[in-house]
Design a protein around this motif. Structure first.
Motif, PDB file in Angstrom:
ATOM      1  N   MET A   1       0.956  -1.064   0.094  1.00  0.00           N
ATOM      2  CA  MET A   1       0.023  -0.011   0.025  1.00  0.00           C
ATOM      3  C   MET A   1       0.844   1.378   0.026  1.00  0.00           C
ATOM      4  SD  MET A   1      -2.909   1.098   2.699  1.00  0.00           S
ATOM      5  CE  MET A   1      -4.200   2.335   2.308  1.00  0.00           C
ATOM      6  N   PHE A   2       1.902   1.178   0.623  1.00  0.00           N
ATOM      7  CA  PHE A   2       2.913   2.379   0.838  1.00  0.00           C
ATOM      8  C   PHE A   2       4.290   1.891   0.393  1.00  0.00           C
ATOM      9  CE2 PHE A   2      -0.675   3.268   3.978  1.00  0.00           C
ATOM     10  CZ  PHE A   2      -1.134   4.203   3.304  1.00  0.00           C
ATOM     11  N   GLU A   3       5.046   3.092  -0.084  1.00  0.00           N
ATOM     12  CA  GLU A   3       6.279   2.854  -0.241  1.00  0.00           C
ATOM     13  C   GLU A   3       7.053   4.100   0.725  1.00  0.00           C
ATOM     14  OE1 GLU A   3       7.020   3.352  -4.285  1.00  0.00           O
ATOM     15  OE2 GLU A   3       5.557   2.054  -4.739  1.00  0.00           O
ATOM     16  N   LEU A   4       7.632   3.757   1.566  1.00  0.00           N
ATOM     17  CA  LEU A   4       8.286   4.704   2.272  1.00  0.00           C
ATOM     18  C   LEU A   4       9.872   4.654   2.295  1.00  0.00           C
ATOM     19  CD1 LEU A   4       6.290   4.146   5.905  1.00  0.00           C
ATOM     20  CD2 LEU A   4       5.940   5.952   4.077  1.00  0.00           C
ATOM     21  N   ASP A   5      10.604   5.813   2.326  1.00  0.00           N
ATOM     22  CA  ASP A   5      11.917   5.744   2.319  1.00  0.00           C
ATOM     23  C   ASP A   5      12.568   6.341   3.503  1.00  0.00           C
ATOM     24  OD1 ASP A   5      14.408   6.477   1.436  1.00  0.00           O
ATOM     25  OD2 ASP A   5      13.967   7.969   0.173  1.00  0.00           O
ATOM     26  N   MET A   6      13.218   5.295   4.281  1.00  0.00           N
ATOM     27  CA  MET A   6      13.374   5.319   5.591  1.00  0.00           C
ATOM     28  C   MET A   6      14.940   6.085   5.481  1.00  0.00           C
ATOM     29  SD  MET A   6      11.243   3.470   6.478  1.00  0.00           S
ATOM     30  CE  MET A   6      11.659   3.273   8.281  1.00  0.00           C
ATOM     31  N   ILE A  12       9.253   9.911   8.538  1.00  0.00           N
ATOM     32  CA  ILE A  12       8.472   8.794   7.809  1.00  0.00           C
ATOM     33  C   ILE A  12       6.863   9.141   7.925  1.00  0.00           C
ATOM     34  CG2 ILE A  12      10.042   6.940   7.412  1.00  0.00           C
ATOM     35  CD1 ILE A  12       9.028   5.695   9.919  1.00  0.00           C
ATOM     36  N   TYR A  13       6.564   9.766   9.310  1.00  0.00           N
ATOM     37  CA  TYR A  13       5.278  10.163   9.473  1.00  0.00           C
ATOM     38  C   TYR A  13       4.791  11.114   8.547  1.00  0.00           C
ATOM     39  CZ  TYR A  13       6.345  14.651  11.701  1.00  0.00           C
ATOM     40  OH  TYR A  13       6.480  16.087  11.770  1.00  0.00           O
ATOM     41  N   GLU A  14       5.606  11.898   8.192  1.00  0.00           N
ATOM     42  CA  GLU A  14       5.369  12.900   7.121  1.00  0.00           C
ATOM     43  C   GLU A  14       5.064  12.436   5.889  1.00  0.00           C
ATOM     44  OE1 GLU A  14       7.310  17.382   6.252  1.00  0.00           O
ATOM     45  OE2 GLU A  14       7.043  16.821   8.386  1.00  0.00           O
ATOM     46  N   GLN A  15       5.972  11.546   5.538  1.00  0.00           N
ATOM     47  CA  GLN A  15       5.554  10.827   4.161  1.00  0.00           C
ATOM     48  C   GLN A  15       4.440  10.292   4.089  1.00  0.00           C
ATOM     49  OE1 GLN A  15       9.093   8.530   2.870  1.00  0.00           O
ATOM     50  NE2 GLN A  15      10.396   9.271   4.185  1.00  0.00           N
ATOM     51  N   LEU A  16       4.056   9.557   5.255  1.00  0.00           N
ATOM     52  CA  LEU A  16       2.713   8.924   5.489  1.00  0.00           C
ATOM     53  C   LEU A  16       1.578   9.968   4.991  1.00  0.00           C
ATOM     54  CD1 LEU A  16       2.842   6.315   8.404  1.00  0.00           C
ATOM     55  CD2 LEU A  16       2.061   5.970   6.267  1.00  0.00           C
ATOM     56  N   VAL A  17       1.746  11.190   5.759  1.00  0.00           N
ATOM     57  CA  VAL A  17       0.663  11.960   5.597  1.00  0.00           C
ATOM     58  C   VAL A  17       0.566  12.334   4.099  1.00  0.00           C
ATOM     59  CG1 VAL A  17       0.245  14.451   6.095  1.00  0.00           C
ATOM     60  CG2 VAL A  17       1.071  13.038   7.947  1.00  0.00           C
ATOM     61  N   GLU A  18       1.582  12.636   3.677  1.00  0.00           N
ATOM     62  CA  GLU A  18       1.598  12.799   2.093  1.00  0.00           C
ATOM     63  C   GLU A  18       0.762  11.905   1.280  1.00  0.00           C
ATOM     64  OE1 GLU A  18       5.281  14.315   0.615  1.00  0.00           O
ATOM     65  OE2 GLU A  18       5.566  15.687   2.528  1.00  0.00           O
ATOM     66  N   LYS A  19       1.299  10.701   1.385  1.00  0.00           N
ATOM     67  CA  LYS A  19       0.669   9.807   0.790  1.00  0.00           C
ATOM     68  C   LYS A  19      -0.618   9.542   0.836  1.00  0.00           C
ATOM     69  CE  LYS A  19       5.008   7.739  -0.566  1.00  0.00           C
ATOM     70  NZ  LYS A  19       5.543   7.445  -1.659  1.00  0.00           N
ATOM     71  N   LEU A  20      -1.147   9.562   2.109  1.00  0.00           N
ATOM     72  CA  LEU A  20      -2.483   9.328   2.256  1.00  0.00           C
ATOM     73  C   LEU A  20      -3.329  10.305   1.982  1.00  0.00           C
ATOM     74  CD1 LEU A  20      -2.206   7.794   5.962  1.00  0.00           C
ATOM     75  CD2 LEU A  20      -3.251   6.803   3.994  1.00  0.00           C
ATOM     76  N   LYS A  21      -2.706  11.595   2.085  1.00  0.00           N
ATOM     77  CA  LYS A  21      -3.524  12.765   1.554  1.00  0.00           C
ATOM     78  C   LYS A  21      -3.944  12.388  -0.036  1.00  0.00           C
ATOM     79  CE  LYS A  21      -2.104  17.098   3.610  1.00  0.00           C
ATOM     80  NZ  LYS A  21      -1.159  18.306   3.360  1.00  0.00           N
ATOM     81  N   GLU A  22      -2.758  12.131  -0.724  1.00  0.00           N
ATOM     82  CA  GLU A  22      -3.062  11.949  -2.139  1.00  0.00           C
ATOM     83  C   GLU A  22      -3.874  10.690  -2.683  1.00  0.00           C
ATOM     84  OE1 GLU A  22       1.679  12.177  -3.682  1.00  0.00           O
ATOM     85  OE2 GLU A  22       0.194  11.196  -5.228  1.00  0.00           O
ATOM     86  N   LEU A  23      -3.905   9.769  -1.722  1.00  0.00           N
ATOM     87  CA  LEU A  23      -4.938   8.574  -1.847  1.00  0.00           C
ATOM     88  C   LEU A  23      -6.303   9.182  -1.405  1.00  0.00           C
ATOM     89  CD1 LEU A  23      -2.923   5.489  -0.151  1.00  0.00           C
ATOM     90  CD2 LEU A  23      -3.263   6.087  -2.599  1.00  0.00           C
ATOM     91  N   ILE A  24      -6.436   9.978  -0.691  1.00  0.00           N
ATOM     92  CA  ILE A  24      -7.581  10.632  -0.072  1.00  0.00           C
ATOM     93  C   ILE A  24      -8.328  11.556  -1.444  1.00  0.00           C
ATOM     94  CG2 ILE A  24      -8.831  11.889   1.369  1.00  0.00           C
ATOM     95  CD1 ILE A  24      -7.111  10.914   3.569  1.00  0.00           C
ATOM     96  N   ILE A  25      -7.273  12.542  -1.744  1.00  0.00           N
ATOM     97  CA  ILE A  25      -7.637  13.359  -2.749  1.00  0.00           C
ATOM     98  C   ILE A  25      -8.176  12.775  -3.963  1.00  0.00           C
ATOM     99  CG2 ILE A  25      -6.974  15.468  -4.141  1.00  0.00           C
ATOM    100  CD1 ILE A  25      -5.428  16.127  -1.748  1.00  0.00           C
ATOM    101  N   ALA A  42       0.853  -0.249  11.387  1.00  0.00           N
ATOM    102  CA  ALA A  42       2.227  -0.325  11.887  1.00  0.00           C
ATOM    103  C   ALA A  42       2.890  -1.653  11.480  1.00  0.00           C
ATOM    104  CB  ALA A  42       2.410   0.007  13.403  1.00  0.00           C
ATOM    105  N   GLN A  43       1.966  -2.911  11.859  1.00  0.00           N
ATOM    106  CA  GLN A  43       2.572  -4.219  11.715  1.00  0.00           C
ATOM    107  C   GLN A  43       2.916  -4.301  10.254  1.00  0.00           C
ATOM    108  OE1 GLN A  43      -0.044  -6.986  13.291  1.00  0.00           O
ATOM    109  NE2 GLN A  43       1.549  -8.432  13.932  1.00  0.00           N
ATOM    110  N   GLN A  44       2.054  -3.785   9.191  1.00  0.00           N
ATOM    111  CA  GLN A  44       2.133  -4.070   7.983  1.00  0.00           C
ATOM    112  C   GLN A  44       3.486  -3.189   7.411  1.00  0.00           C
ATOM    113  OE1 GLN A  44      -1.042  -2.767   5.680  1.00  0.00           O
ATOM    114  NE2 GLN A  44      -2.626  -4.460   6.375  1.00  0.00           N
ATOM    115  N   LEU A  45       3.742  -2.201   7.738  1.00  0.00           N
ATOM    116  CA  LEU A  45       4.572  -1.287   7.199  1.00  0.00           C
ATOM    117  C   LEU A  45       5.973  -1.642   8.266  1.00  0.00           C
ATOM    118  CD1 LEU A  45       3.045   2.166   6.597  1.00  0.00           C
ATOM    119  CD2 LEU A  45       3.576  -0.011   5.110  1.00  0.00           C
ATOM    120  N   THR A  46       5.885  -2.420   9.274  1.00  0.00           N
ATOM    121  CA  THR A  46       7.198  -2.744  10.147  1.00  0.00           C
ATOM    122  C   THR A  46       7.685  -1.411  10.904  1.00  0.00           C
ATOM    123  OG1 THR A  46       8.854  -2.964   8.552  1.00  0.00           O
ATOM    124  CG2 THR A  46       7.626  -4.851   8.998  1.00  0.00           C
TER     125      THR A  46
END
Lengths: 129, 129
Positions: A1-6, A12-25, A42-46
DNA sequence: CAAACTGTATTAAGAATAATAGTACACTTA
DNA sequence: TAAGTGTACTATTATTCTTAATACAGTTTG
């Protein structure tokens, strides 16, 4: 569902915000659709549940989602759909101009700053950086 | 000479690099002109000399300046002047498109990412973030 | 009702990076 | 020679993000 750049400087919390924003919009996540729970995601993304919750909290502040204790977090239906075709066209034009700017020697950094300044001047103070 | 944002997530040495790049490319700093010494600039900006030197080192790696031990740091004359009028025109068009994108609901973050991706795809891997 | 799930809050610790402080050395110039 | 230059190095501080470990309140489901 997500690709995070560690390794990014961006948290990463901010990356999450951006990705989710896009998915919502873009209505990949439908109005009133339930998001994964903080623990599940959290478990999915470890990553740590606290990090997810930090992202969710931010999304709620920006009213992209709403959360109900005991039930879950849901997409705020107020977020209206964008005209994706129109956006694609604008992005296409944008890409041409950006490449032209690169060709003229404008640095990426300068360009990014320019975009940010357009933003703040039109929509009031946003996040730092 | 500079305006640094001490609260930005972007390190000040990196802000320095960007600002100096702009001054050099736009020939505010002339070819072969001597830059302030690391200690002088540090005193002016009330930051640590090591931070200045880190910026200068980065600028030298990117060949925007050259440094001579005992003498100083100077603007690399190879950095050719840009066509500023043309750039201004491109920026004007760019601003219109960006505002249109905002109007369509594209977030600043999404736009910045889009610009960055144009960059990397055309010019090879750059800095993270 | 009880168990398992939700969001939320708190405190502590770990990790990474930026920035400072202090010192030193080699070189150039006045 | 003295003062100014770039450069290098180590150590320390400060900040922020992330994790960890609980805990509590509410909802849902068996």
């Amino acid at each position: 569902m997500f690709e995070l750049d560690m390794r990014s400087r961006k948290p990463i919390y901010e990356q999450l915000v951006e990705k989710l924003k896009e998915l919502i919009i873009n209505e990949v996540l439908k109005p009133d659709e339930q998001l994964p729970s903080v623990r599940t995601l959290a478990q999915q993304l470890t990553i740590n549940p606290n990090t997810i919750q930090k992202a969710y909290r931010e999304l709620e502040i920006q009213s992209f989602i709403y959360s109900i204790k005991g039930k879950g977090s849901f997409v705020n239906p107020q977020t209206q759909k964008k005209d994706n075709l129109k956006i694609a066209a604008v992005k296409h034009e944008l890409e041409k101009l950006v490449l032209e700017a690169f060709y003229l020697g404008v640095s990426v950094e300068e360009l990014l700053k320019f975009i940010e300044e357009i933003d703040v001047s039109k929509r009031g103070g946003d996040k730092i950086d």
